[in-house]
Design a protein around this motif. Structure first.
Motif, PDB file in Angstrom:
ATOM      1  N   ALA A   1       7.399  47.126  18.346  1.00 49.38           N
ATOM      2  CA  ALA A   1       7.828  46.189  19.395  1.00 49.38           C
ATOM      3  C   ALA A   1       8.205  44.845  18.783  1.00 49.38           C
ATOM      4  N   VAL A   2       7.407  44.381  17.860  1.00 46.84           N
ATOM      5  CA  VAL A   2       7.687  43.099  17.203  1.00 46.84           C
ATOM      6  C   VAL A   2       8.973  43.214  16.378  1.00 46.84           C
ATOM      7  N   ALA A   3       9.120  44.309  15.640  1.00 43.43           N
ATOM      8  CA  ALA A   3      10.334  44.509  14.849  1.00 43.43           C
ATOM      9  C   ALA A   3      11.568  44.565  15.741  1.00 43.43           C
ATOM     10  N   GLY A   4      11.453  45.184  16.901  1.00 48.41           N
ATOM     11  CA  GLY A   4      12.574  45.215  17.846  1.00 48.41           C
ATOM     12  C   GLY A   4      12.942  43.820  18.320  1.00 48.41           C
ATOM     13  N   ALA A   5      11.932  42.993  18.542  1.00 49.72           N
ATOM     14  CA  ALA A   5      12.184  41.614  18.958  1.00 49.72           C
ATOM     15  C   ALA A   5      12.809  40.798  17.824  1.00 49.72           C
ATOM     16  N   VAL A   6      12.357  41.008  16.602  1.00 49.07           N
ATOM     17  CA  VAL A   6      12.961  40.340  15.447  1.00 49.07           C
ATOM     18  C   VAL A   6      14.423  40.753  15.332  1.00 49.07           C
ATOM     19  N   PHE A   7      14.675  42.048  15.446  1.00 50.00           N
ATOM     20  CA  PHE A   7      16.045  42.555  15.350  1.00 50.00           C
ATOM     21  C   PHE A   7      16.924  41.955  16.447  1.00 50.00           C
ATOM     22  N   ALA A   8      16.435  41.957  17.671  1.00 48.30           N
ATOM     23  CA  ALA A   8      17.209  41.395  18.781  1.00 48.30           C
ATOM     24  C   ALA A   8      17.528  39.924  18.536  1.00 48.30           C
ATOM     25  N   SER A   9      16.563  39.193  18.031  1.00 49.04           N
ATOM     26  CA  SER A   9      16.771  37.784  17.727  1.00 49.04           C
ATOM     27  C   SER A   9      17.848  37.598  16.660  1.00 49.04           C
ATOM     28  N   MET A  10      17.796  38.419  15.632  1.00 49.95           N
ATOM     29  CA  MET A  10      18.779  38.293  14.550  1.00 49.95           C
ATOM     30  C   MET A  10      20.174  38.700  15.008  1.00 49.95           C
ATOM     31  N   VAL A  11      20.271  39.764  15.805  1.00 58.10           N
ATOM     32  CA  VAL A  11      21.570  40.190  16.338  1.00 58.10           C
ATOM     33  C   VAL A  11      22.178  39.060  17.165  1.00 58.10           C
ATOM     34  N   GLY A  12      21.384  38.494  18.055  1.00 59.61           N
ATOM     35  CA  GLY A  12      21.867  37.392  18.886  1.00 59.61           C
ATOM     36  C   GLY A  12      22.280  36.192  18.063  1.00 59.61           C
ATOM     37  N   THR A  13      21.542  35.911  17.007  1.00 62.45           N
ATOM     38  CA  THR A  13      21.885  34.789  16.134  1.00 62.45           C
ATOM     39  C   THR A  13      23.249  35.004  15.493  1.00 62.45           C
ATOM     40  N   ILE A  14      23.491  36.195  14.972  1.00 62.29           N
ATOM     41  CA  ILE A  14      24.785  36.483  14.340  1.00 62.29           C
ATOM     42  C   ILE A  14      25.905  36.412  15.368  1.00 62.29           C
ATOM     43  N   GLN A  15      25.684  36.967  16.547  1.00 60.55           N
ATOM     44  CA  GLN A  15      26.731  36.928  17.565  1.00 60.55           C
ATOM     45  C   GLN A  15      27.045  35.494  17.990  1.00 60.55           C
ATOM     46  N   LEU A  16      26.035  34.676  18.158  1.00 54.67           N
ATOM     47  CA  LEU A  16      26.249  33.273  18.517  1.00 54.67           C
ATOM     48  C   LEU A  16      26.969  32.533  17.393  1.00 54.67           C
ATOM     49  N   ALA A  17      26.573  32.776  16.170  1.00 53.51           N
ATOM     50  CA  ALA A  17      27.220  32.121  15.031  1.00 53.51           C
ATOM     51  C   ALA A  17      28.696  32.505  14.949  1.00 53.51           C
ATOM     52  N   ARG A  18      29.007  33.753  15.198  1.00 49.35           N
ATOM     53  CA  ARG A  18      30.406  34.203  15.154  1.00 49.35           C
ATOM     54  C   ARG A  18      31.241  33.582  16.269  1.00 49.35           C
ATOM     55  N   ALA A  19      30.615  33.292  17.379  1.00 48.81           N
ATOM     56  CA  ALA A  19      31.331  32.715  18.515  1.00 48.81           C
ATOM     57  C   ALA A  19      31.474  31.196  18.404  1.00 48.81           C
ATOM     58  N   SER A  20      30.796  30.599  17.454  1.00 50.29           N
ATOM     59  CA  SER A  20      30.759  29.144  17.319  1.00 50.29           C
ATOM     60  C   SER A  20      31.736  28.651  16.261  1.00 50.29           C
ATOM     61  N   ARG A  21      31.990  27.366  16.304  1.00 53.71           N
ATOM     62  CA  ARG A  21      32.858  26.774  15.272  1.00 53.71           C
ATOM     63  C   ARG A  21      32.106  26.765  13.937  1.00 53.71           C
ATOM     64  N   PRO A  22      32.824  26.851  12.827  1.00 52.38           N
ATOM     65  CA  PRO A  22      32.185  26.963  11.509  1.00 52.38           C
ATOM     66  C   PRO A  22      31.164  25.868  11.205  1.00 52.38           C
ATOM     67  N   ALA A  23      31.390  24.665  11.651  1.00 51.27           N
ATOM     68  CA  ALA A  23      30.456  23.579  11.349  1.00 51.27           C
ATOM     69  C   ALA A  23      29.082  23.810  11.975  1.00 51.27           C
ATOM     70  N   ARG A  24      29.025  24.572  13.032  1.00 49.81           N
ATOM     71  CA  ARG A  24      27.770  24.824  13.726  1.00 49.81           C
ATOM     72  C   ARG A  24      26.994  25.999  13.137  1.00 49.81           C
ATOM     73  N   VAL A  25      27.646  26.857  12.382  1.00 46.08           N
ATOM     74  CA  VAL A  25      27.032  28.093  11.879  1.00 46.08           C
ATOM     75  C   VAL A  25      25.755  27.855  11.076  1.00 46.08           C
ATOM     76  N   PRO A  26      25.730  26.939  10.118  1.00 47.96           N
ATOM     77  CA  PRO A  26      24.484  26.769   9.353  1.00 47.96           C
ATOM     78  C   PRO A  26      23.272  26.433  10.216  1.00 47.96           C
ATOM     79  N   SER A  27      23.440  25.574  11.203  1.00 48.64           N
ATOM     80  CA  SER A  27      22.291  25.222  12.043  1.00 48.64           C
ATOM     81  C   SER A  27      21.875  26.397  12.925  1.00 48.64           C
ATOM     82  N   ILE A  28      22.825  27.202  13.368  1.00 47.85           N
ATOM     83  CA  ILE A  28      22.491  28.389  14.162  1.00 47.85           C
ATOM     84  C   ILE A  28      21.710  29.381  13.310  1.00 47.85           C
ATOM     85  N   LEU A  29      22.158  29.612  12.077  1.00 45.28           N
ATOM     86  CA  LEU A  29      21.457  30.551  11.192  1.00 45.28           C
ATOM     87  C   LEU A  29      20.060  30.045  10.841  1.00 45.28           C
TER      88      LEU A  29
END
Length: 180
Positions: A136-164
């Motif tokens: 369950a914890v690993a699933g939550a970690v995975f979901a968090s990381m997937v969402g982080t990558i998707q948000l970073a891809r949708a954002s302008r490049p200058a924002r990516v480091p802070s999102i990651l």
């Protein structure tokens, strides 16, 4: 053919990748496709499972090579790398195709779900020994990381480091949680 499809689907999306373009990129003809697959959907399912297996294998290697007590950090650092943002064709198929995967036929989703379960089990192996409810914890970690990558891809490049950075901190915190 499957490896090329795995890369192209992650790069371009399922809807945008037709059989003709997939075969052309693989250096094959449409006839070669139909000799191996009954439909585009059959190739999609196999390609996504292959893509997940590829990234899971690299993650498992990172876990094996991690310093003692640093396995989860190795997972997070691997997954939330800036190259994963800029090169979806080499990264996690769920981060690249999540919304499209949710709309696939049940048979495809069942195959992908099994591969996701294996991916989550690999992440669970990076948690501290004896971690309660590790899947369950690993699933939550995975979901968090997937969402982080998707948000970073949708954002302008200058924002990516802070999102990651924020996503990595959140995933580490989740990895310490005991879900009961």
């Amino acid at each position: 053919m499957v490896e090329t499809a795995a890369r192209v689907l992650r790069r371009d999306g399922i809807a945008a990748a037709g059989v003709a373009s997939l075969m052309a990129e693989a250096g094959l003809t449409n006839g070669a496709f139909y000799a191996h697959f009954d439909s585009k959907e059959a190739l999609v399912a196999e390609a996504i499972v292959t893509a997940l297996g590829e990234t899971r294998a690299v993650m498992a290697e990172r876990i094996r090579n991690a310093a003692p007590g640093r396995s989860l950090d190795a997972v997070i650092d691997f997954y939330l790398d800036p190259r994963h943002v800029t090169h979806p064709e080499r990264g996690c198929a769920v981060a690249a195709l999540g919304p499209e995967l949710a709309r696939r036929p049940e048979s495809t989703r069942a195959m992908v779900d099994k591969a996701i379960g294996e991916y989550i089990a690999t992440i669970a192996g990076a948690l501290a020994d004896g971690h309660p409810n590790s899947l369950a914890v690993a699933g939550a970690v995975f979901a968090s990381m997937v969402g982080t990558i998707q948000l970073a891809r949708a954002s302008r490049p200058a924002r990516v480091p802070s999102i990651l950075t924020a996503g990595a901190a959140a995933a580490r915190k989740i990895g310490q949680v005991s879900m009961t």
